[in-house]
Design a protein around this motif. Structure first.
Motif, PDB file in Angstrom:
ATOM      1  N   SER A 156       0.828  -1.213   0.000  1.00 40.24           N
ATOM      2  CA  SER A 156       0.000   0.000   0.000  1.00 40.24           C
ATOM      3  C   SER A 156       0.858   1.257   0.000  1.00 40.24           C
ATOM      4  O   SER A 156       0.360   2.350   0.301  1.00 40.24           O
ATOM      5  CB  SER A 156      -0.950  -0.010   1.211  1.00 40.24           C
ATOM      6  OG  SER A 156      -0.240  -0.199   2.423  1.00 40.24           O
ATOM      7  N   ASP A 157       2.127   1.105  -0.331  1.00 41.58           N
ATOM      8  CA  ASP A 157       2.978   2.270  -0.571  1.00 41.58           C
ATOM      9  C   ASP A 157       2.787   2.643  -2.039  1.00 41.58           C
ATOM     10  O   ASP A 157       3.450   2.094  -2.916  1.00 41.58           O
ATOM     11  CB  ASP A 157       4.443   1.951  -0.276  1.00 41.58           C
ATOM     12  CG  ASP A 157       5.330   3.191  -0.306  1.00 41.58           C
ATOM     13  OD1 ASP A 157       4.939   4.168  -0.982  1.00 41.58           O
ATOM     14  OD2 ASP A 157       6.399   3.188   0.321  1.00 41.58           O
ATOM     15  N   LEU A 158       1.861   3.535  -2.296  1.00 44.54           N
ATOM     16  CA  LEU A 158       1.496   3.898  -3.664  1.00 44.54           C
ATOM     17  C   LEU A 158       2.335   5.048  -4.205  1.00 44.54           C
ATOM     18  O   LEU A 158       1.951   5.715  -5.157  1.00 44.54           O
ATOM     19  CB  LEU A 158       0.006   4.251  -3.730  1.00 44.54           C
ATOM     20  CG  LEU A 158      -0.954   3.148  -3.272  1.00 44.54           C
ATOM     21  CD1 LEU A 158      -2.400   3.587  -3.449  1.00 44.54           C
ATOM     22  CD2 LEU A 158      -0.691   1.844  -4.001  1.00 44.54           C
ATOM     23  N   ARG A 159       3.504   5.238  -3.580  1.00 43.72           N
ATOM     24  CA  ARG A 159       4.456   6.251  -4.044  1.00 43.72           C
ATOM     25  C   ARG A 159       5.776   5.600  -4.458  1.00 43.72           C
ATOM     26  O   ARG A 159       6.281   5.857  -5.547  1.00 43.72           O
ATOM     27  CB  ARG A 159       4.683   7.289  -2.939  1.00 43.72           C
ATOM     28  CG  ARG A 159       3.391   8.019  -2.550  1.00 43.72           C
ATOM     29  CD  ARG A 159       3.577   8.894  -1.319  1.00 43.72           C
ATOM     30  NE  ARG A 159       2.294   9.383  -0.821  1.00 43.72           N
ATOM     31  CZ  ARG A 159       1.725  10.514  -1.196  1.00 43.72           C
ATOM     32  NH1 ARG A 159       2.330  11.302  -2.079  1.00 43.72           N
ATOM     33  NH2 ARG A 159       0.568  10.897  -0.689  1.00 43.72           N
ATOM     34  N   LYS A 160       6.312   4.734  -3.587  1.00 46.89           N
ATOM     35  CA  LYS A 160       7.546   4.020  -3.893  1.00 46.89           C
ATOM     36  C   LYS A 160       7.396   2.553  -3.485  1.00 46.89           C
ATOM     37  O   LYS A 160       8.001   2.097  -2.519  1.00 46.89           O
ATOM     38  CB  LYS A 160       8.738   4.657  -3.174  1.00 46.89           C
ATOM     39  CG  LYS A 160       9.082   6.053  -3.681  1.00 46.89           C
ATOM     40  CD  LYS A 160      10.346   6.585  -3.005  1.00 46.89           C
ATOM     41  CE  LYS A 160      10.722   7.954  -3.563  1.00 46.89           C
ATOM     42  NZ  LYS A 160      11.953   8.490  -2.936  1.00 46.89           N
ATOM     43  N   PRO A 161       6.587   1.796  -4.216  1.00 43.49           N
ATOM     44  CA  PRO A 161       6.358   0.391  -3.853  1.00 43.49           C
ATOM     45  C   PRO A 161       7.616  -0.452  -4.048  1.00 43.49           C
ATOM     46  O   PRO A 161       8.430  -0.180  -4.925  1.00 43.49           O
ATOM     47  CB  PRO A 161       5.246  -0.034  -4.826  1.00 43.49           C
ATOM     48  CG  PRO A 161       5.423   0.870  -6.009  1.00 43.49           C
ATOM     49  CD  PRO A 161       5.863   2.187  -5.443  1.00 43.49           C
ATOM     50  N   SER A 162       7.755  -1.485  -3.221  1.00 48.75           N
ATOM     51  CA  SER A 162       8.950  -2.330  -3.312  1.00 48.75           C
ATOM     52  C   SER A 162       8.681  -3.821  -3.196  1.00 48.75           C
ATOM     53  O   SER A 162       9.547  -4.633  -3.507  1.00 48.75           O
ATOM     54  CB  SER A 162       9.957  -1.934  -2.218  1.00 48.75           C
ATOM     55  OG  SER A 162       9.385  -2.125  -0.929  1.00 48.75           O
ATOM     56  N   GLN A 163       7.480  -4.205  -2.750  1.00 46.38           N
ATOM     57  CA  GLN A 163       7.238  -5.635  -2.540  1.00 46.38           C
ATOM     58  C   GLN A 163       7.336  -6.444  -3.842  1.00 46.38           C
ATOM     59  O   GLN A 163       7.815  -7.576  -3.831  1.00 46.38           O
ATOM     60  CB  GLN A 163       5.875  -5.856  -1.875  1.00 46.38           C
ATOM     61  CG  GLN A 163       5.808  -5.390  -0.426  1.00 46.38           C
ATOM     62  CD  GLN A 163       6.733  -6.163   0.493  1.00 46.38           C
ATOM     63  OE1 GLN A 163       7.078  -7.324   0.230  1.00 46.38           O
ATOM     64  NE2 GLN A 163       7.141  -5.538   1.590  1.00 46.38           N
ATOM     65  N   HIS A 164       6.907  -5.879  -4.958  1.00 46.35           N
ATOM     66  CA  HIS A 164       7.030  -6.627  -6.215  1.00 46.35           C
ATOM     67  C   HIS A 164       8.493  -6.841  -6.592  1.00 46.35           C
ATOM     68  O   HIS A 164       8.838  -7.834  -7.241  1.00 46.35           O
ATOM     69  CB  HIS A 164       6.279  -5.917  -7.347  1.00 46.35           C
ATOM     70  CG  HIS A 164       6.872  -4.606  -7.758  1.00 46.35           C
ATOM     71  ND1 HIS A 164       6.753  -3.462  -6.997  1.00 46.35           N
ATOM     72  CD2 HIS A 164       7.598  -4.246  -8.849  1.00 46.35           C
ATOM     73  CE1 HIS A 164       7.365  -2.464  -7.602  1.00 46.35           C
ATOM     74  NE2 HIS A 164       7.898  -2.908  -8.719  1.00 46.35           N
ATOM     75  N   GLU A 165       9.369  -5.929  -6.165  1.00 43.54           N
ATOM     76  CA  GLU A 165      10.795  -6.096  -6.425  1.00 43.54           C
ATOM     77  C   GLU A 165      11.398  -7.143  -5.500  1.00 43.54           C
ATOM     78  O   GLU A 165      12.213  -7.969  -5.931  1.00 43.54           O
ATOM     79  CB  GLU A 165      11.517  -4.757  -6.250  1.00 43.54           C
ATOM     80  CG  GLU A 165      11.075  -3.691  -7.264  1.00 43.54           C
ATOM     81  CD  GLU A 165      11.738  -2.347  -7.003  1.00 43.54           C
ATOM     82  OE1 GLU A 165      12.338  -2.171  -5.913  1.00 43.54           O
ATOM     83  OE2 GLU A 165      11.638  -1.464  -7.882  1.00 43.54           O
ATOM     84  N   ILE A 166      11.004  -7.129  -4.238  1.00 44.64           N
ATOM     85  CA  ILE A 166      11.503  -8.123  -3.288  1.00 44.64           C
ATOM     86  C   ILE A 166      11.136  -9.530  -3.744  1.00 44.64           C
ATOM     87  O   ILE A 166      11.954 -10.459  -3.661  1.00 44.64           O
ATOM     88  CB  ILE A 166      10.942  -7.855  -1.874  1.00 44.64           C
ATOM     89  CG1 ILE A 166      11.499  -6.536  -1.320  1.00 44.64           C
ATOM     90  CG2 ILE A 166      11.254  -9.009  -0.927  1.00 44.64           C
ATOM     91  CD1 ILE A 166      10.897  -6.123   0.013  1.00 44.64           C
ATOM     92  N   TRP A 167       9.921  -9.690  -4.254  1.00 48.77           N
ATOM     93  CA  TRP A 167       9.417 -11.015  -4.636  1.00 48.77           C
ATOM     94  C   TRP A 167       9.551 -11.300  -6.130  1.00 48.77           C
ATOM     95  O   TRP A 167       9.116 -12.346  -6.600  1.00 48.77           O
ATOM     96  CB  TRP A 167       7.960 -11.153  -4.201  1.00 48.77           C
ATOM     97  CG  TRP A 167       7.819 -11.114  -2.715  1.00 48.77           C
ATOM     98  CD1 TRP A 167       7.505 -10.043  -1.938  1.00 48.77           C
ATOM     99  CD2 TRP A 167       8.047 -12.193  -1.814  1.00 48.77           C
ATOM    100  NE1 TRP A 167       7.518 -10.384  -0.614  1.00 48.77           N
ATOM    101  CE2 TRP A 167       7.845 -11.696  -0.507  1.00 48.77           C
ATOM    102  CE3 TRP A 167       8.386 -13.549  -1.986  1.00 48.77           C
ATOM    103  CZ2 TRP A 167       7.978 -12.503   0.623  1.00 48.77           C
ATOM    104  CZ3 TRP A 167       8.519 -14.342  -0.865  1.00 48.77           C
ATOM    105  CH2 TRP A 167       8.324 -13.825   0.418  1.00 48.77           C
ATOM    106  N   HIS A 168      10.143 -10.358  -6.877  1.00 51.03           N
ATOM    107  CA  HIS A 168      10.363 -10.527  -8.327  1.00 51.03           C
ATOM    108  C   HIS A 168       9.053 -10.823  -9.056  1.00 51.03           C
ATOM    109  O   HIS A 168       8.931 -11.809  -9.798  1.00 51.03           O
ATOM    110  CB  HIS A 168      11.379 -11.651  -8.596  1.00 51.03           C
ATOM    111  CG  HIS A 168      12.675 -11.474  -7.838  1.00 51.03           C
ATOM    112  ND1 HIS A 168      13.534 -10.421  -8.069  1.00 51.03           N
ATOM    113  CD2 HIS A 168      13.247 -12.224  -6.848  1.00 51.03           C
ATOM    114  CE1 HIS A 168      14.581 -10.528  -7.262  1.00 51.03           C
ATOM    115  NE2 HIS A 168      14.431 -11.605  -6.501  1.00 51.03           N
ATOM    116  N   LEU A 169       8.084  -9.956  -8.847  1.00 52.28           N
ATOM    117  CA  LEU A 169       6.756 -10.134  -9.417  1.00 52.28           C
ATOM    118  C   LEU A 169       6.404  -8.992 -10.364  1.00 52.28           C
ATOM    119  O   LEU A 169       6.974  -7.905 -10.300  1.00 52.28           O
ATOM    120  CB  LEU A 169       5.699 -10.199  -8.299  1.00 52.28           C
ATOM    121  CG  LEU A 169       5.832 -11.344  -7.300  1.00 52.28           C
ATOM    122  CD1 LEU A 169       4.845 -11.146  -6.165  1.00 52.28           C
ATOM    123  CD2 LEU A 169       5.622 -12.696  -7.982  1.00 52.28           C
TER     124      LEU A 169
END
Length: 221
Positions: free
Chosen positions: A73-86
């Motif tokens: 829900s960080d709609l400014r600098k999201p990172s979870q897709h990068e952590i999980w390679h998604l």
């Protein structure tokens, strides 16, 4: 290969990985009287490790047999897709704008059983308004139908108002601090801001903390 930040997967026998399992245990016992289905993770300022803490805790919750969803829900600098390679073409914002998405959340499975990720999706021009909307309440309710735990990765509290707005919708809020860099006045101001909106702040997590040598030698056996 798991991302290097996911210590609970890359090196699960270390004290750091065990600390995440201890956090899982603490949350489990905390919620005996008051279930914690939705948890929000934030920090006073950027760079204090909130996204990494959330991802590793999610792994331990899933490994404990709990259906777990990570929501970026960080709609400014999201990172979870990068952590999980998604992929990040669809995600939270998809559920917020598409009527049919509530019935079929755009979550993506991970290599960890019981764990899935709802990435941010395309970034909106007005993140605070989006996260504070009634539609967000509907999204949260829909996600709770699919998981035992829903973990929200929110922006830093002092940087923008997003975390404060979203925190009022949560069962619990965890403030992440970093040893050696977090400033006491920043932590105090973040707590004041969360208290102002009556956020259910249940505790803090300290990252980058040193551990005693005897503890380290025990886990290296």
């Amino acid at each position: 290969m798991p991302d290097a930040q996911l210590i609970t997967l890359t090196d699960p026998r270390t004290p750091a990985a065990e600390a995440y399992r201890a956090l899982r245990t603490n949350l489990t016992f905390y919620s005996l009287d008051k279930p914690l289905h939705c948890l929000l993770f934030t920090s006073p300022v950027p760079g204090e490790g909130k996204s990494t803490v959330l991802a590793n805790l999610a792994v331990t919750l899933a490994q404990g047999g709990n259906r777990t969803i990570i929501v970026d829900s960080d709609l400014r600098k999201p990172s979870q897709h990068e952590i999980w390679h998604l992929d990040n073409q669809r995600g939270l914002t998809t559920m917020l704008v598409e009527v049919t998405a509530l019935a079929n959340p755009a979550v993506q499975a991970t290599a960890v059983p019981n764990l899935s990720v709802l990435s941010s999706g395309p970034l909106p021009p007005n993140p605070a308004d989006v996260l504070g909307s009634r539609r967000m309440d509907e999204v949260i309710a829909a996600l709770k139908e699919h998981a035992d735990y829903v973990l929200f990765d929110a922006p830093p509290t002092l940087a923008v108002t997003d975390a404060a707005l979203l925190s009022a919708k949560m069962d619990g809020v965890i403030l992440v601090l970093r040893a050696g860099s977090s400033q006491r006045d920043h932590a105090a101001r973040a707590k004041e801001q969360l208290d102002r909106v009556k956020a259910p702040l249940i505790g803090t997590v300290l990252t980058n903390a040193r551990y005693d040598a005897p503890v380290g030698s025990y886990y290296s056996r």
